[in-house]
Design a protein around this motif. Structure first.
Motif, PDB file in Angstrom:
ATOM      1  N   THR A   1     -12.170   2.088   6.947  1.00 36.30           N
ATOM      2  CA  THR A   1     -11.992   2.749   5.649  1.00 36.30           C
ATOM      3  C   THR A   1     -13.314   2.960   4.929  1.00 36.30           C
ATOM      4  OG1 THR A   1     -11.750   0.734   4.296  1.00 36.30           O
ATOM      5  CG2 THR A   1      -9.752   1.556   5.404  1.00 36.30           C
TER       6      THR A   1
ATOM      7  N   VAL B   1     -11.378   0.373   1.312  1.00 30.88           N
ATOM      8  CA  VAL B   1     -10.855  -0.970   1.012  1.00 30.88           C
ATOM      9  C   VAL B   1     -12.017  -1.958   1.014  1.00 30.88           C
ATOM     10  CG1 VAL B   1      -9.346  -2.843   1.751  1.00 30.88           C
ATOM     11  CG2 VAL B   1      -8.599  -0.461   2.021  1.00 30.88           C
TER      12      VAL B   1
ATOM     13  N   SER C   1      -5.677  -8.103   3.225  1.00 33.13           N
ATOM     14  CA  SER C   1      -6.534  -6.921   3.394  1.00 33.13           C
ATOM     15  C   SER C   1      -6.238  -6.240   4.726  1.00 33.13           C
ATOM     16  CB  SER C   1      -8.019  -7.285   3.274  1.00 33.13           C
ATOM     17  OG  SER C   1      -8.252  -8.658   3.444  1.00 33.13           O
TER      18      SER C   1
ATOM     19  N   ALA D   1       0.830  -1.208   0.000  1.00 35.10           N
ATOM     20  CA  ALA D   1       0.000   0.000   0.000  1.00 35.10           C
ATOM     21  C   ALA D   1       0.865   1.259   0.000  1.00 35.10           C
ATOM     22  CB  ALA D   1      -0.928   0.004   1.211  1.00 35.10           C
TER      23      ALA D   1
ATOM     24  N   ILE E   1      -9.865   0.654  -3.217  1.00 38.49           N
ATOM     25  CA  ILE E   1      -8.901  -0.432  -3.396  1.00 38.49           C
ATOM     26  C   ILE E   1      -9.671  -1.735  -3.201  1.00 38.49           C
ATOM     27  CG2 ILE E   1      -6.832  -1.563  -2.487  1.00 38.49           C
ATOM     28  CD1 ILE E   1      -5.785   1.158  -1.638  1.00 38.49           C
TER      29      ILE E   1
ATOM     30  N   GLY F   1      -4.962  -2.359   4.837  1.00 42.09           N
ATOM     31  CA  GLY F   1      -5.740  -1.417   5.643  1.00 42.09           C
ATOM     32  C   GLY F   1      -4.901  -0.788   6.746  1.00 42.09           C
TER      33      GLY F   1
END
Lengths: 462, 462
Positions: A344, A291, A269, A244, A259, A273
């Motif tokens: 997010t 996300v 993930s 990221a 994303i 994040g």
């Protein structure tokens, strides 16, 4: 301002339980909280500017410049797309101890035909399958394997659907450590299996699924001095964060709106994040991308967890999908992933086997190969656009997690029309997937080849 | 000094016949000399400082600095490990026309256990298998496919043992061109076949070998508007040059004593040699590494050509080897390769099938995967050390051409003990190859796993 040479200590990190918040510097051999057995995560107390105690030890602008300058360096740690960002990683005593295969540094690809197919204007793929062993796992493995070596382990181990085992075996070999790989019998693609063998892992096929392999490995590390390299290992999550960071750098620190990540064991993930939240906290970016996590319909524990319990309690499933890298029914990092969705503002989606095959062929048509699990991102995006969660004018980044060559079997079966055999699936496939094109076998003659060319030309003009 | 911005014209190139020296700017559709039908190569008249006419348009020091600075850039052309060196490539009107998958930028890996095994002190691998489609072909394809698009072609084509077809199909898809791929039936690894299908190539399996596919493609491009992307295309050779430029940059412009390359159609060795000679001429380096070429015993036309004719006349063979990427009996670029051997002072070697398998497992033990054709380099090095051509104190770079995942079948068969079935080979394998380790199938129990671990421990202590 911190001193920015490689040998200078960076900020110290601590381990914190994601359940009860207990802090520790002893993760045990299973990386579980000693009080409540929940997962641990790494935190950096020195970054806390909100508690009034102290200021962050660096500015975002200084680090952005430093990281960019390191791109010119030929020092192995700087050439790694993980360790280039080491100020946001746990501190290692010395670059000498680092095991690196020059992971990271993965490309961003525009996907023009995919963008048209799903109805968004700006669509790029961050291709983590371009890592050395062909999957995103390498970015985490360089950190966790380095930790294993620093702690003096001779053995490392993992349970795996294939990608983790390839990465574990490679990094262990690089460090002259032995590796133990537990995989579900008959459920790992040949390519991935060949990798762990080639790198010298002790490769054990167990008569169970991935979740069963995971449970058995837990017992093995209880009883033997084997360092656990599954994604419950929080050092892996830290390394995977850098995808990221690198993505944002490639976008000149302008976050995309969305994303989209495939959801298997949910370590990836969680890592992406965590990176975004940290980058926000440290003022690298001023807003967060949403996300969202996509699973196969046949392996949808997170989707069910969100739908049926609002993210409060894991709903395990018996996993079945041709996207073997995400064939996981009881994901270890589900709680971390739920937090990422909440913090997010992302969502979850699930897609059918035919939609996965369609998406993979569509990505291929843009000249970019990936494994089936990666293609769920495009299939999920299509659903999210249809459902209105993603607006046509918003910018979207897909995280492709594995290389096309990780699972050639899927691709061959698809093009030979062997992937979907039941009538319903075939019907869906004929509508969704006009891409099937089997190899053509011909006598060795130019006339025969030219006649095929002419047929194709006529077909595409018609 | 030239103006160093991207849009400024660089020096113009010409095509020259390697046989009769005729210069042309019209390569025809088969890239053969119109007078004598020999291969063409690209030359840069502006670099000639020896004929007294003019000085080279740049200094080596300025370009070294410029290329390094481009590593910090996020412009696609600069991010490509090919186009970053564009001052030494044919000029393209604009970066817009370039088709790039961010090829090049491949790592250098130290190989400590391989170094010990063959008896040299300094041994590194330049891993061209880390290119986007998993082989070195991408570095040439970005240049030649860009040329096809610039010339307005809608179709491109190649004959291939698998790696070229994967690369052609990917770059064609990226440029929205159609691709035609001719492969020998049943002789291409599944992984490579899956790539050309995924990227949408018209994939034709012909009932002949690679050399037969080549001949038929020649006839097809005679009769149809298909742009030829085999390595007779001199633009591919120019792109492939950049691996040597990048290598030298990674070594801070200190040439190694030896570079060892696998020999198939011989475009790659030609390209690397051409780069070295040009870098010498332009004063980037002050001495030349010796470029040596290794072939499989069953596909050894260059070895026989050197041994039996001193390099004057091609000795074609019927090729047979499990290293499918170099299963070529009548290599197109043999004359160029002979010139590289002569001009750099390199030599040739041939290795057995068992030696190839041994070398591949040895490279794997260093945590670096490659396909069998790449492993001939280490096997050949061992022979060259034994024969005294390479001295223990000399520095050696192996060029690994393809990723491990290109041919998982070979690796699986090897570890299952299925690769060598005849008695002589088995005997050789038992001496040379102690690495075979089949996957172990067990009931789902920690006890069973732990007992395997203990056996391995006891075995390695014994």
């Amino acid at each position: 301002m911190m001193n920015l040479t490689a040998s200078e200590p960076v900020e110290l990190s601590e381990l914190r339980c994601i359940g009860c918040g207990l802090r520790t510097n002893n993760p045990g051999h299973k990386f579980r909280c000693s009080a409540c057995a929940d997962l641990l995560e790494i935190v950096y107390p020195g970054w806390d500017t909100t508690d009034g105690q102290r200021a962050a030890p660096f500015t975002a602008a200084a680090l952005k410049a430093l990281w960019r300058t390191r791109r010119k360096s030929f020092v192995p740690m700087d050439q790694s797309g993980v360790w280039r960002f080491r100020e946001l990683l746990p501190h290692f005593a010395s670059g000498e101890k680092i095991i690196t295969l020059r992971e990271g540094n993965t490309p961003l690809y525009e996907l023009p035909s995919c963008a048209r197919a799903v109805g968004v204007e700006y669509l790029v793929a961050k291709h983590q399958g371009m890592n050395p062993t062909g999957s995103f796992k390498d970015t985490g493995m360089t950190v966790a394997a380095s930790m294993a070596r620093q702690e003096g382990f001779r053995w490392v181990g993992c349970a795996s659907t294939g990608n983790t085992s390839a990465s574990v075996a490679a990094y262990a070999a690089r460090a002259q450590m032995r590796s133990l790989v537990l995989i579900p019998q008959g459920k790992v693609s040949w390519g991935k299996l060949s990798q762990s063998l080639d790198y010298g892992a002790i490769t054990v096929e167990l008569k169970t699924d991935f979740d069963g392999c995971s449970r058995i490995l837990d017992e093995v590390v209880d009883r033997m001095p084997v360092y656990l390299l599954n994604s419950v290992n929080p050092y892996r999550i830290e390394g995977q964060k850098t995808a990221a960071i690198e993505l944002l750098e490639q976008l000149d620190w302008q976050p995309p709106d969305h994303i989209i990540v495939p959801g298997g064991n949910l370590g990836n993930s969680s890592a992406l994040g965590k990176a975004l939240l940290e980058l926000g906290k440290l003022h690298f970016i001023t807003r967060l991308p949403k996300v969202s996590i996509v699973q196969a319909e046949g392996a949808n524990p997170l989707v069910r967890t969100m739908r049926e319990t609002g993210g409060r309690k894991l709903v395990s499933v018996r996993a079945e999908t041709a996207a073997s890298a995400i064939r996981i029914g009881s994901p270890a990092s589900w709680k971390k992933a739920v937090r990422v969705l909440e913090q997010t503002g992302g969502t979850v989606a699930e897609v059918s086997e035919v939609e996965i095959a369609w998406a993979k062929a569509q990505i291929g048509a843009d000249g970019v190969g990936c494994e089936p699990a990666s293609a769920v991102t495009l299939a999920g995006l299509k659903r999210l656009v249809q459902g209105g969660f993603v607006k046509p004018g918003e910018s979207v980044v897909l995280i492709l997690t594995g290389h096309l060559l990780k699972d050639p079997d899927f691709t061959l079966k698809f093009h030979r029309g062997e992937l979907f055999r039941d009538t319903e699936q075939r019907k869906e496939a004929e509508i969704l997937v006009p891409h099937e094109r089997a190899p053509i076998t011909l006598e060795a003659s130019a006339d025969a080849v030219i006649s095929v060319l002419k047929q194709v030309e006529e077909g595409s003009e018609a």
